[in-house]
Design a protein around this motif. Structure first.
Motif, PDB file in Angstrom:
ATOM      1  N   THR A 124       0.829  -1.221   0.000  1.00  0.00           N
ATOM      2  CA  THR A 124       0.000   0.000   0.000  1.00  0.00           C
ATOM      3  C   THR A 124       0.856   1.261   0.000  1.00  0.00           C
ATOM      4  OG1 THR A 124      -0.165   0.254   2.431  1.00  0.00           O
ATOM      5  CG2 THR A 124      -1.790  -1.178   1.367  1.00  0.00           C
ATOM      6  N   LEU A 125       2.120   1.131   0.394  1.00  0.00           N
ATOM      7  CA  LEU A 125       3.004   2.298   0.508  1.00  0.00           C
ATOM      8  C   LEU A 125       3.856   2.489  -0.740  1.00  0.00           C
ATOM      9  CD1 LEU A 125       4.001   1.621   4.204  1.00  0.00           C
ATOM     10  CD2 LEU A 125       2.362   3.312   3.399  1.00  0.00           C
ATOM     11  N   VAL A 184      -5.929  -1.229   2.329  1.00  0.00           N
ATOM     12  CA  VAL A 184      -6.051  -0.074   3.223  1.00  0.00           C
ATOM     13  C   VAL A 184      -4.640   0.395   3.578  1.00  0.00           C
ATOM     14  CG1 VAL A 184      -7.065   0.825   5.338  1.00  0.00           C
ATOM     15  CG2 VAL A 184      -8.172  -1.087   4.152  1.00  0.00           C
ATOM     16  N   LYS A 185      -4.354   1.653   3.317  1.00  0.00           N
ATOM     17  CA  LYS A 185      -3.003   2.241   3.469  1.00  0.00           C
ATOM     18  C   LYS A 185      -2.430   2.025   4.882  1.00  0.00           C
ATOM     19  CE  LYS A 185      -1.472   5.389   0.659  1.00  0.00           C
ATOM     20  NZ  LYS A 185      -0.911   5.134  -0.692  1.00  0.00           N
ATOM     21  N   GLY A 186      -1.242   1.491   4.944  1.00  0.00           N
ATOM     22  CA  GLY A 186      -0.596   1.282   6.237  1.00  0.00           C
ATOM     23  C   GLY A 186      -1.323   0.303   7.138  1.00  0.00           C
ATOM     24  N   CYS A 205      -3.290 -15.797  -3.860  1.00  0.00           N
ATOM     25  CA  CYS A 205      -2.765 -15.167  -5.083  1.00  0.00           C
ATOM     26  C   CYS A 205      -2.424 -13.697  -4.825  1.00  0.00           C
ATOM     27  CB  CYS A 205      -3.779 -15.285  -6.213  1.00  0.00           C
ATOM     28  SG  CYS A 205      -3.976 -16.982  -6.790  1.00  0.00           S
ATOM     29  N   TYR A 206      -3.339 -12.973  -4.174  1.00  0.00           N
ATOM     30  CA  TYR A 206      -3.063 -11.554  -3.903  1.00  0.00           C
ATOM     31  C   TYR A 206      -1.838 -11.367  -3.006  1.00  0.00           C
ATOM     32  CZ  TYR A 206      -7.168  -9.311  -6.087  1.00  0.00           C
ATOM     33  OH  TYR A 206      -8.078  -8.813  -6.981  1.00  0.00           O
ATOM     34  N   HIS A 207      -1.719 -12.168  -1.945  1.00  0.00           N
ATOM     35  CA  HIS A 207      -0.557 -12.012  -1.058  1.00  0.00           C
ATOM     36  C   HIS A 207       0.751 -12.307  -1.794  1.00  0.00           C
ATOM     37  CE1 HIS A 207      -3.513 -11.793   2.200  1.00  0.00           C
ATOM     38  NE2 HIS A 207      -2.542 -11.326   2.955  1.00  0.00           N
ATOM     39  N   TYR A 208       0.711 -13.281  -2.683  1.00  0.00           N
ATOM     40  CA  TYR A 208       1.883 -13.572  -3.520  1.00  0.00           C
ATOM     41  C   TYR A 208       2.235 -12.351  -4.357  1.00  0.00           C
ATOM     42  CZ  TYR A 208       4.609 -16.298  -7.037  1.00  0.00           C
ATOM     43  OH  TYR A 208       5.576 -16.793  -7.883  1.00  0.00           O
ATOM     44  N   LEU A 209       1.226 -11.742  -4.991  1.00  0.00           N
ATOM     45  CA  LEU A 209       1.468 -10.588  -5.871  1.00  0.00           C
ATOM     46  C   LEU A 209       1.947  -9.365  -5.079  1.00  0.00           C
ATOM     47  CD1 LEU A 209      -1.633 -11.083  -8.183  1.00  0.00           C
ATOM     48  CD2 LEU A 209       0.772 -11.385  -8.847  1.00  0.00           C
ATOM     49  N   PHE A 210       1.436  -9.175  -3.868  1.00  0.00           N
ATOM     50  CA  PHE A 210       1.905  -8.052  -3.037  1.00  0.00           C
ATOM     51  C   PHE A 210       3.382  -8.249  -2.685  1.00  0.00           C
ATOM     52  CE2 PHE A 210      -2.720  -8.021  -1.268  1.00  0.00           C
ATOM     53  CZ  PHE A 210      -3.161  -7.258  -2.337  1.00  0.00           C
ATOM     54  N   GLU A 211       3.752  -9.489  -2.348  1.00  0.00           N
ATOM     55  CA  GLU A 211       5.154  -9.760  -2.022  1.00  0.00           C
ATOM     56  C   GLU A 211       6.035  -9.572  -3.254  1.00  0.00           C
ATOM     57  OE1 GLU A 211       5.804 -13.473  -0.008  1.00  0.00           O
ATOM     58  OE2 GLU A 211       7.992 -13.248  -0.054  1.00  0.00           O
ATOM     59  N   VAL A 212       5.545 -10.017  -4.410  1.00  0.00           N
ATOM     60  CA  VAL A 212       6.285  -9.824  -5.658  1.00  0.00           C
ATOM     61  C   VAL A 212       6.559  -8.341  -5.891  1.00  0.00           C
ATOM     62  CG1 VAL A 212       6.081  -9.948  -8.186  1.00  0.00           C
ATOM     63  CG2 VAL A 212       5.514 -11.949  -6.781  1.00  0.00           C
ATOM     64  N   ALA A 213       5.540  -7.507  -5.693  1.00  0.00           N
ATOM     65  CA  ALA A 213       5.699  -6.071  -5.948  1.00  0.00           C
ATOM     66  C   ALA A 213       6.795  -5.480  -5.065  1.00  0.00           C
ATOM     67  CB  ALA A 213       4.372  -5.349  -5.715  1.00  0.00           C
ATOM     68  N   VAL A 214       6.784  -5.819  -3.771  1.00  0.00           N
ATOM     69  CA  VAL A 214       7.784  -5.285  -2.850  1.00  0.00           C
ATOM     70  C   VAL A 214       9.174  -5.795  -3.241  1.00  0.00           C
ATOM     71  CG1 VAL A 214       8.582  -5.283  -0.453  1.00  0.00           C
ATOM     72  CG2 VAL A 214       6.148  -4.983  -0.964  1.00  0.00           C
ATOM     73  N   LYS A 215       9.292  -7.083  -3.567  1.00  0.00           N
ATOM     74  CA  LYS A 215      10.594  -7.648  -3.878  1.00  0.00           C
ATOM     75  C   LYS A 215      11.113  -7.111  -5.226  1.00  0.00           C
ATOM     76  CE  LYS A 215      11.189 -11.751  -1.074  1.00  0.00           C
ATOM     77  NZ  LYS A 215      10.246 -11.698   0.025  1.00  0.00           N
ATOM     78  N   LEU A 216      10.235  -6.929  -6.201  1.00  0.00           N
ATOM     79  CA  LEU A 216      10.667  -6.339  -7.477  1.00  0.00           C
ATOM     80  C   LEU A 216      11.201  -4.923  -7.245  1.00  0.00           C
ATOM     81  CD1 LEU A 216       7.908  -7.492  -9.996  1.00  0.00           C
ATOM     82  CD2 LEU A 216      10.284  -8.257  -9.901  1.00  0.00           C
ATOM     83  N   HIS A 217      10.488  -4.156  -6.424  1.00  0.00           N
ATOM     84  CA  HIS A 217      10.943  -2.803  -6.096  1.00  0.00           C
ATOM     85  C   HIS A 217      12.346  -2.846  -5.477  1.00  0.00           C
ATOM     86  CE1 HIS A 217      10.630   1.375  -4.648  1.00  0.00           C
ATOM     87  NE2 HIS A 217      11.108   0.916  -3.510  1.00  0.00           N
TER      88      HIS A 217
END
Lengths: 229, 229, 229, 229
Positions: A124-125, A184-186, A205-217
């Motif tokens: 979210t951040l 929800v932010k934060g 699936c969503y939790h996997y994609l959220f982790e992917v986004a952080v790790k790609l960043h």
């Protein structure tokens, strides 16, 4: 092999839609236990609600989610009124009640999961108003989404009290008809599905994609493009 | 579903405040086992103490925390004197004794947790004198704190012997009345609550926030602002 | 509480030094199972050996470490000769045999652990010839070391065959009398202690410190100084 | 020690090649359960197939992999035709069928694993056409590979439907005879071995190496050189 070799599943509730009331209560306990150990429901936060026809099963507020028992569960009607209090005295229904009800009412969901998973919160951040990702196989697990779609999940502002999220969550659900979740932010995420198995698969699936986004960043790659240029 | 389908919690101690002595002993073993597997108590470090009225239950020093048994537990009075040694011979009471006692005396705590969780330790190295964070939903889990408060946890210097932390820990507890924890530089954290359930929830919220701070720093976002500008 | 409330440890071997042969065999299986789930012994790699007086218990080569059974274990004498083959046919003794024997002979160890833990391996690539760290509480868990000591662990070059490590491992053990471990570049670590409990505690402290070094490096802090300037 | 002290493995299928049909079914369930908890098979993705002589055992499509039971398993012949449907009604065979068959046909594999492990997926985004690594002990676990070899695994483009991967997977298997795996961009990996134990060991070694590559990249070291210059 000896009789020891008959494999038994660790979790006992099978992959079924039709549940008795006793099974629905046990299922919520089992899922909360599982989600706690995945880091989605620590510090008494997070939780899950399951709808069995017109009866909605919900955990109490502020308890250790991994230690709940079937006698701690509330039963509500679709208007959100308690129709069966838990046998355990002194419990209050979860503050997520109005948020869970929106998913039941607006999307005819069969189950809703609320998670504080750390990658959901961190995602979210990384984004301003929507989580966006594409080029990821796990997108196929989201209802109606393909691996190469640009999938968006709305991010709403956090509030001092959980109930105050109700209106903005409703708006977000209406504004993003392709999303099965609201971030929800934060804070974390609400995710739903047509039954408990579907909601759980969407959540994984969503939790996997959220982790992917952080790790790609962290790897210097673009999360919105799923790591591809 | 068959009889297999009755879900049973992995941990058996219910969400209760009133404990018999046997239950208090078992609870400490169970919690140490759990904390070990969360990475809070490896290498014989970390631990937990529970107060049952005027009787304080404490683990022995230098043992494998995940393998303790109820007969290994010491009982102390509120002055910290051993009033019941463990049945198992050859054990010494935890070096955390004077530190645990401060939380019991100064805050009337019902349980105290000492953790070497790696993110707790790393968080002590991100900040000079206090851990600071805001804009995080998990702050609501800390006693008396809201999601948008700037919450501070003191960080005291580490010492060659655990007992030497006693005075600086006392000072820090007095100087930060809103904190439910004291961090120790390059070491870990002491966290307390009004009973074992409350202390455990505080500990889970704080460990989440310590991990958030380290991960936000790695993402190039401001930990002190909870990732918001 | 019901009879359910009597807590039982997941692992059943107590904190004892004196073992029967049957217990030593079971212990190796239990520890390998545990180490596998900690990521120290995946892909049939890693392992543990325990000495019971003059009898040395060792796992076979190239098997799934989390699925070993007591009848798979070899018994060797202190010269490394097999004095009791396993009941299970077709097994070969671990290629770690000469390396484990050095720790038994040169340090009179009671147990030796070989780990491929990913942070142990990564730590070997952060430093040239020695792993160095200080200002860390977990250093107190290493035999004879204090939290503010500069502790060094030698890193030897890897070889095409595990047996070829024997001479350089011996040299490293002799050259670093304060270390309870030898790291191998791009490979992992050998760690020992005076009995299995001590070796396990050393291994947990070292693995924590290896992970700290990698994470401090990622945070832009100095691993050699334990994150302090 | 009491009778409690007889250690029992958590997973009951021993390290054996020769399986009855009942054991093959139970094994697939057990492995799916295990892989789910390792993060290889969340969101109903991933899976495993085992060949028992001329009979190929395969999981159904789109189910929770950690909750499968032996009665959910399909039996196929080597042409991929279902010769025994599962007892559980309403199931479809896994969409991985044609991909698994290529490994059985082209490499005479005894088992094939499909994983969505996050580091496998992330590794596909670090490299253009092949994953390359060297100087890693875990390379020894890959069939026919040494620690100092430059080992390459092909990365094929992902497709909208899993079946569409069939041709490019076949080409990649033929073009890289030294690889025991094929990566799929933004998706995951297929890994095989001569029996289920060998396939599992290959999968553990490869997943370790994928994680090493991502973490070395984050540490500013060269993944292709295994962190050495």
């Amino acid at each position: 092999m000896s009789e020891k070799s008959v494999w038994k599943p660790a979790f006992v509730t099978r992959q079924r839609e039709d549940l008795t009331d006793a099974e629905a209560r046990a299922l919520i306990c089992e899922l909360c236990h599982h989600f706690y150990h995945q880091g989605w429901a620590s510090g008494t936060g997070g939780g899950v609600s399951v709808r069995n026809g017109e009866r909605i099963f919900m955990a109490p507020s502020g308890v250790q989610k991994e230690r709940m028992l079937p006698e701690d569960i509330f039963v509500l009607n679709r208007e959100g009124e308690v129709i069966e209090p838990p046998q355990t005295p002194g419990l209050k229904v979860s503050a997520c009640r109005p948020l869970f009800l929106h998913a039941y009412t607006l999307r005819n969901a069969g189950a809703v999961i609320h998670s504080h998973g750390i990658y959901a919160m961190l995602a979210t951040l990384l984004y301003e108003k929507n989580f966006v990702i594409t080029n990821q196989e796990m997108l196929k697990g989201i209802e109606g989404v393909g691996a190469f779609d640009h999938h968006e999940v709305p991010i709403i502002a956090n509030t001092a009290y959980e109930e105050e999220l109700t209106n903005s969550l409703e708006e977000a659900i209406r504004a993003y008809p392709k999303a099965q979740a609201v971030l929800v932010k934060g804070h974390g995420v609400y995710i739903w599905g047509r039954d408990w198995m579907h909601a759980k698969a969407q959540a994984e699936c969503y939790h996997y994609l959220f982790e992917v986004a952080v790790k790609l960043h962290q790897m210097g790659l673009s999360p919105a493009h799923g790591g591809l240029a």
